[in-house]
Design a protein around this motif. Structure first.
Motif, PDB file in Angstrom:
ATOM      1  N   ALA A  82     136.238 -70.939   8.210  1.00 15.59           N
ATOM      2  CA  ALA A  82     135.720 -71.860   9.233  1.00 15.59           C
ATOM      3  C   ALA A  82     135.045 -73.057   8.573  1.00 15.59           C
ATOM      4  O   ALA A  82     134.413 -72.928   7.526  1.00 15.59           O
ATOM      5  CB  ALA A  82     134.713 -71.138  10.132  1.00 15.59           C
ATOM      6  N   ASP A  83     135.197 -74.226   9.202  1.00 12.94           N
ATOM      7  CA  ASP A  83     134.566 -75.441   8.690  1.00 12.94           C
ATOM      8  C   ASP A  83     133.145 -75.591   9.222  1.00 12.94           C
ATOM      9  O   ASP A  83     132.879 -75.330  10.400  1.00 12.94           O
ATOM     10  CB  ASP A  83     135.375 -76.677   9.115  1.00 12.94           C
ATOM     11  N   SER A  84     132.272 -76.060   8.330  1.00 11.24           N
ATOM     12  CA  SER A  84     130.877 -76.334   8.691  1.00 11.24           C
ATOM     13  C   SER A  84     130.726 -77.819   9.039  1.00 11.24           C
ATOM     14  O   SER A  84     131.490 -78.659   8.567  1.00 11.24           O
ATOM     15  CB  SER A  84     129.986 -75.981   7.500  1.00 11.24           C
ATOM     16  N   SER A  85     129.702 -78.129   9.817  1.00 12.46           N
ATOM     17  CA  SER A  85     129.442 -79.531  10.200  1.00 12.46           C
ATOM     18  C   SER A  85     128.914 -80.348   9.034  1.00 12.46           C
ATOM     19  O   SER A  85     128.893 -81.573   9.089  1.00 12.46           O
ATOM     20  CB  SER A  85     128.422 -79.573  11.346  1.00 12.46           C
ATOM     21  N   THR A  86     128.479 -79.681   7.964  1.00  4.63           N
ATOM     22  CA  THR A  86     127.881 -80.413   6.842  1.00  4.63           C
ATOM     23  C   THR A  86     128.680 -80.201   5.550  1.00  4.63           C
ATOM     24  O   THR A  86     128.134 -80.182   4.456  1.00  4.63           O
ATOM     25  CB  THR A  86     126.404 -79.994   6.642  1.00  4.63           C
ATOM     26  N   ASP A  87     129.989 -80.035   5.708  1.00  4.04           N
ATOM     27  CA  ASP A  87     130.875 -79.889   4.550  1.00  4.04           C
ATOM     28  C   ASP A  87     132.175 -80.621   4.894  1.00  4.04           C
ATOM     29  O   ASP A  87     132.378 -81.031   6.040  1.00  4.04           O
ATOM     30  CB  ASP A  87     131.134 -78.384   4.290  1.00  4.04           C
ATOM     31  N   ALA A 135     136.585 -72.053  18.546  1.00  2.00           N
ATOM     32  CA  ALA A 135     135.890 -70.812  18.944  1.00  2.00           C
ATOM     33  C   ALA A 135     135.787 -70.729  20.469  1.00  2.00           C
ATOM     34  O   ALA A 135     135.989 -69.663  21.062  1.00  2.00           O
ATOM     35  CB  ALA A 135     134.504 -70.749  18.309  1.00  2.00           C
ATOM     36  N   LEU A 136     135.513 -71.869  21.090  1.00  2.00           N
ATOM     37  CA  LEU A 136     135.383 -71.904  22.555  1.00  2.00           C
ATOM     38  C   LEU A 136     136.704 -71.497  23.215  1.00  2.00           C
ATOM     39  O   LEU A 136     136.713 -70.809  24.245  1.00  2.00           O
ATOM     40  CB  LEU A 136     134.971 -73.315  23.002  1.00  2.00           C
ATOM     41  N   ALA A 137     137.821 -71.916  22.608  1.00  2.00           N
ATOM     42  CA  ALA A 137     139.134 -71.592  23.175  1.00  2.00           C
ATOM     43  C   ALA A 137     139.453 -70.107  23.003  1.00  2.00           C
ATOM     44  O   ALA A 137     140.076 -69.495  23.870  1.00  2.00           O
ATOM     45  CB  ALA A 137     140.211 -72.441  22.501  1.00  2.00           C
ATOM     46  N   VAL A 138     139.006 -69.525  21.892  1.00  2.00           N
ATOM     47  CA  VAL A 138     139.373 -68.135  21.581  1.00  2.00           C
ATOM     48  C   VAL A 138     138.424 -67.133  22.252  1.00  2.00           C
ATOM     49  O   VAL A 138     138.856 -66.092  22.749  1.00  2.00           O
ATOM     50  CB  VAL A 138     139.350 -67.903  20.042  1.00  2.00           C
ATOM     51  N   SER A 139     137.127 -67.442  22.290  1.00  2.00           N
ATOM     52  CA  SER A 139     136.136 -66.448  22.723  1.00  2.00           C
ATOM     53  C   SER A 139     136.282 -66.100  24.197  1.00  2.00           C
ATOM     54  O   SER A 139     136.370 -66.973  25.058  1.00  2.00           O
ATOM     55  CB  SER A 139     134.711 -66.967  22.462  1.00  2.00           C
ATOM     56  N   LYS A 140     136.282 -64.808  24.467  1.00  2.00           N
ATOM     57  CA  LYS A 140     136.361 -64.334  25.850  1.00  2.00           C
ATOM     58  C   LYS A 140     134.964 -64.201  26.466  1.00  2.00           C
ATOM     59  O   LYS A 140     134.837 -63.949  27.659  1.00  2.00           O
ATOM     60  CB  LYS A 140     137.080 -62.988  25.890  1.00  2.00           C
ATOM     61  N   ALA A 141     133.956 -64.340  25.638  1.00  2.00           N
ATOM     62  CA  ALA A 141     132.567 -64.220  26.116  1.00  2.00           C
ATOM     63  C   ALA A 141     131.857 -65.558  25.924  1.00  2.00           C
ATOM     64  O   ALA A 141     132.260 -66.358  25.082  1.00  2.00           O
ATOM     65  CB  ALA A 141     131.851 -63.133  25.314  1.00  2.00           C
ATOM     66  N   PRO A 142     130.779 -65.794  26.682  1.00  2.00           N
ATOM     67  CA  PRO A 142     129.993 -67.017  26.451  1.00  2.00           C
ATOM     68  C   PRO A 142     129.456 -67.040  25.022  1.00  2.00           C
ATOM     69  O   PRO A 142     129.212 -65.989  24.433  1.00  2.00           O
ATOM     70  CB  PRO A 142     128.836 -66.896  27.443  1.00  2.00           C
ATOM     71  N   MET A 143     129.263 -68.251  24.500  1.00  2.00           N
ATOM     72  CA  MET A 143     128.728 -68.400  23.140  1.00  2.00           C
ATOM     73  C   MET A 143     127.355 -69.081  23.258  1.00  2.00           C
ATOM     74  O   MET A 143     127.005 -69.603  24.299  1.00  2.00           O
ATOM     75  CB  MET A 143     129.636 -69.304  22.303  1.00  2.00           C
ATOM     76  N   PHE A 144     126.599 -69.084  22.162  1.00  2.00           N
ATOM     77  CA  PHE A 144     125.429 -69.968  22.146  1.00  2.00           C
ATOM     78  C   PHE A 144     125.305 -70.703  20.828  1.00  2.00           C
ATOM     79  O   PHE A 144     125.978 -70.372  19.849  1.00  2.00           O
ATOM     80  CB  PHE A 144     124.141 -69.256  22.575  1.00  2.00           C
ATOM     81  N   ALA A 145     124.477 -71.743  20.852  1.00  2.00           N
ATOM     82  CA  ALA A 145     124.064 -72.396  19.618  1.00  2.00           C
ATOM     83  C   ALA A 145     122.656 -71.870  19.388  1.00  2.00           C
ATOM     84  O   ALA A 145     121.728 -72.228  20.107  1.00  2.00           O
ATOM     85  CB  ALA A 145     124.054 -73.908  19.776  1.00  2.00           C
ATOM     86  N   GLY A 191     138.970 -76.600  11.454  1.00  2.00           N
ATOM     87  CA  GLY A 191     138.226 -75.773  12.414  1.00  2.00           C
ATOM     88  C   GLY A 191     138.215 -74.331  11.964  1.00  2.00           C
ATOM     89  O   GLY A 191     137.722 -74.008  10.886  1.00  2.00           O
ATOM     90  N   LEU A 192     138.790 -73.456  12.797  1.00  2.00           N
ATOM     91  CA  LEU A 192     138.860 -72.020  12.482  1.00  2.00           C
ATOM     92  C   LEU A 192     140.263 -71.691  11.971  1.00  2.00           C
ATOM     93  O   LEU A 192     141.245 -72.069  12.598  1.00  2.00           O
ATOM     94  CB  LEU A 192     138.664 -71.208  13.758  1.00  2.00           C
ATOM     95  N   SER A 193     140.354 -70.962  10.877  1.00  2.00           N
ATOM     96  CA  SER A 193     141.675 -70.487  10.419  1.00  2.00           C
ATOM     97  C   SER A 193     142.124 -69.352  11.336  1.00  2.00           C
ATOM     98  O   SER A 193     141.356 -68.894  12.194  1.00  2.00           O
ATOM     99  CB  SER A 193     141.558 -69.975   8.984  1.00  2.00           C
ATOM    100  N   ASP A 194     143.351 -68.875  11.131  1.00  2.00           N
ATOM    101  CA  ASP A 194     143.833 -67.746  11.953  1.00  2.00           C
ATOM    102  C   ASP A 194     142.931 -66.528  11.762  1.00  2.00           C
ATOM    103  O   ASP A 194     142.602 -65.834  12.727  1.00  2.00           O
ATOM    104  CB  ASP A 194     145.277 -67.384  11.583  1.00  2.00           C
ATOM    105  N   PHE A 195     142.514 -66.285  10.515  1.00  2.00           N
ATOM    106  CA  PHE A 195     141.599 -65.170  10.276  1.00  2.00           C
ATOM    107  C   PHE A 195     140.294 -65.404  11.033  1.00  2.00           C
ATOM    108  O   PHE A 195     139.739 -64.488  11.647  1.00  2.00           O
ATOM    109  CB  PHE A 195     141.325 -65.003   8.766  1.00  2.00           C
ATOM    110  N   GLY A 196     139.831 -66.653  11.019  1.00  2.00           N
ATOM    111  CA  GLY A 196     138.592 -67.002  11.721  1.00  2.00           C
ATOM    112  C   GLY A 196     138.696 -66.724  13.215  1.00  2.00           C
ATOM    113  O   GLY A 196     137.728 -66.251  13.836  1.00  2.00           O
ATOM    114  N   LYS A 197     139.853 -67.013  13.779  1.00  2.00           N
ATOM    115  CA  LYS A 197     140.050 -66.703  15.206  1.00  2.00           C
ATOM    116  C   LYS A 197     139.984 -65.191  15.425  1.00  2.00           C
ATOM    117  O   LYS A 197     139.436 -64.714  16.428  1.00  2.00           O
ATOM    118  CB  LYS A 197     141.375 -67.284  15.692  1.00  2.00           C
TER     119      LYS A 197
END
Ligand code: ZN
Length: 408
Positions: free
Chosen positions: A176-181, A219-229, A187-193
């Protein structure tokens, strides 16, 4: 934890005793009562680094740092996610080993203080803790690099009680890519998904603080549950890549998620950020001083706490602007205006970041309640922001996990 000392990104603000007393606005009885009657959650705290010192006791009041049991009680805190964190550059088995040691260190502090703290893994546990007059301690892993590319390790963390994982820290991890790199995975690789899907099954909250914007949307597209920051603020007010754009906040909320506002001065204040950028020698100087005060380069707790202190010295010397705690309220209010009070919460980053004047430690939480009352927020909306929204996300993530496992 928002910054990495070795990259020279030490960012901060601070205060002398005099400044603290000036900013210590009075808190009404109504605000105190409301805070103490509410579920109050903090979804990001770095005090865990201090637990690695076997002499540290969470049960006694400390003159430094921002969090301990006496001060959590004084501030009316119900539940706190202790962050399991190691720098992004440590990966593989070493990362797994260190993460497990930190989980054990949190469990040890809970064990040492059984009358006051209890380990919680569900929203119901948090409510039960409140009823018993105890503080709920929860676990969050801050950075996917700590699973060592192995879903079995993620399962072990979940079994140990971990209930959220931040997909990255300040560097990319292997999936997965970070916002500071620099982006390398788009974004997310297949493994990351696959990691996100597994987290859904395990009932572990997908935390999108620190991640690149594209990682967030994947992550938003893949996740079946709500996420948070767990600890991010609003980019519209302070243009840090670690903060969320208005569109991201809206898209997170549309799927039931919550932005937990971070108190770190360099995420709150554009003026502070600009001052740091204008003169890179300031952060270089702070880093140098941190190294001098913390000769053991693995002593993250020392670096974090001294980094905050030194930055305060720079503010006192007029080298960096002073950031007030009311900036936190500006970010809360901005997000509430955008998506409503159902999607905003608190993720302080205490003991891992540089706190604004007037929010030096966890005792000051009732000031947030007071400020929101003064702004005309309803008691019910304030309760949501203080903690009910976090519990709603937890409950929903637990429900999705059961559903994906074929249970009711
Ligand atoms: Zn962080």
């Amino acid at each position: 934890m928002p910054w990495n000392m070795r990259k020279g990104l030490v960012l901060a603000a601070g205060g002398s005793l005099l400044a603290m007393s000036l900013a210590a606005d009075s808190i009404s009885e109504k605000a105190k009562k409301l805070t103490f009657a509410s579920i109050v959650m903090d979804t990001h705290d770095d005090t865990t680094q201090r637990f690695l010192d076997p002499k540290f006791d969470l049960g006694v009041r400390h003159a430094d740092g921002s969090v301990d049991i006496p001060r959590m009680k004084e501030g009316g805190l119900t539940g706190i996610f202790f962050s399991i964190w190691i720098p992004s550059k440590i990966t593989g088995q070493e990362a797994v080993k260190r993460a497990k040691a930190q989980i054990a260190a949190v469990q040890e502090q809970v064990k040492r203080n059984p009358k006051e703290v209890v380990l919680a893994t569900t929203a119901d546990d948090v409510r039960a803790a409140k009823k018993q007059g105890k503080i709920a301690a929860l676990l969050g892993v801050e950075g996917g690099h700590m699973i060592g590319n192995d879903l079995e390790v993620l399962r072990q963390y979940a079994a140990s009680g971990v209930r959220y994982m931040t997909l990255t820290h300040s560097g990319n991890d292997e999936w997965a890519d970070s916002s500071t790199d620099k982006a390398v995975h788009n974004g997310l690789s297949d493994f990351g998904k696959g990691v996100v899907r597994e987290m859904n099954k395990l009932g572990v909250i997908v935390d999108i603080s620190h991640v690149a914007d594209k990682t967030f949307y994947d992550a938003l597209a893949v996740s079946k549950a709500p996420m948070f920051a767990s600890h991010s603020s609003c980019r519209a007010i302070c243009n840090a890549p670690r903060n969320m754009t208005d569109q991201m906040i809206k898209d997170l909320a549309a799927k039931g998620g919550v932005i937990q506002i971070n108190y770190h001065v360099s995420f709150l204040s554009q003026e502070f950020r600009d001052a740091e950028k204008k003169d890179p020698s300031i952060n270089e100087g702070i880093s140098k001083e941190v190294k001098a005060r913390c000769p053991d380069e693995n002593d993250e707790a020392c670096q974090l706490i001294e980094g905050d202190k030194i930055t305060r010295e720079y503010v006192a010397a007029g080298k960096l602007p002073r950031v007030e705690w009311t900036k936190i309220i500006e970010h809360i209010d901005h997000a509430v205006k955008l998506v409503g009070a159902d999607h905003v919460g608190l993720g302080s980053d205490f003991d891992g970041a540089n706190m604004p004047y007037g929010m030096e430690d966890v005792t000051m939480i009732p000031k947030i309640t007071e400020a929101l009352l003064q702004k005309g927020y309803s008691e019910s909306d304030i309760r949501k922001i203080l903690g009910e929204n976090t519990l709603r996300v937890m409950t929903e993530v637990e429900r999705v996990g059961r559903e994906l496992n074929g249970k009711k």
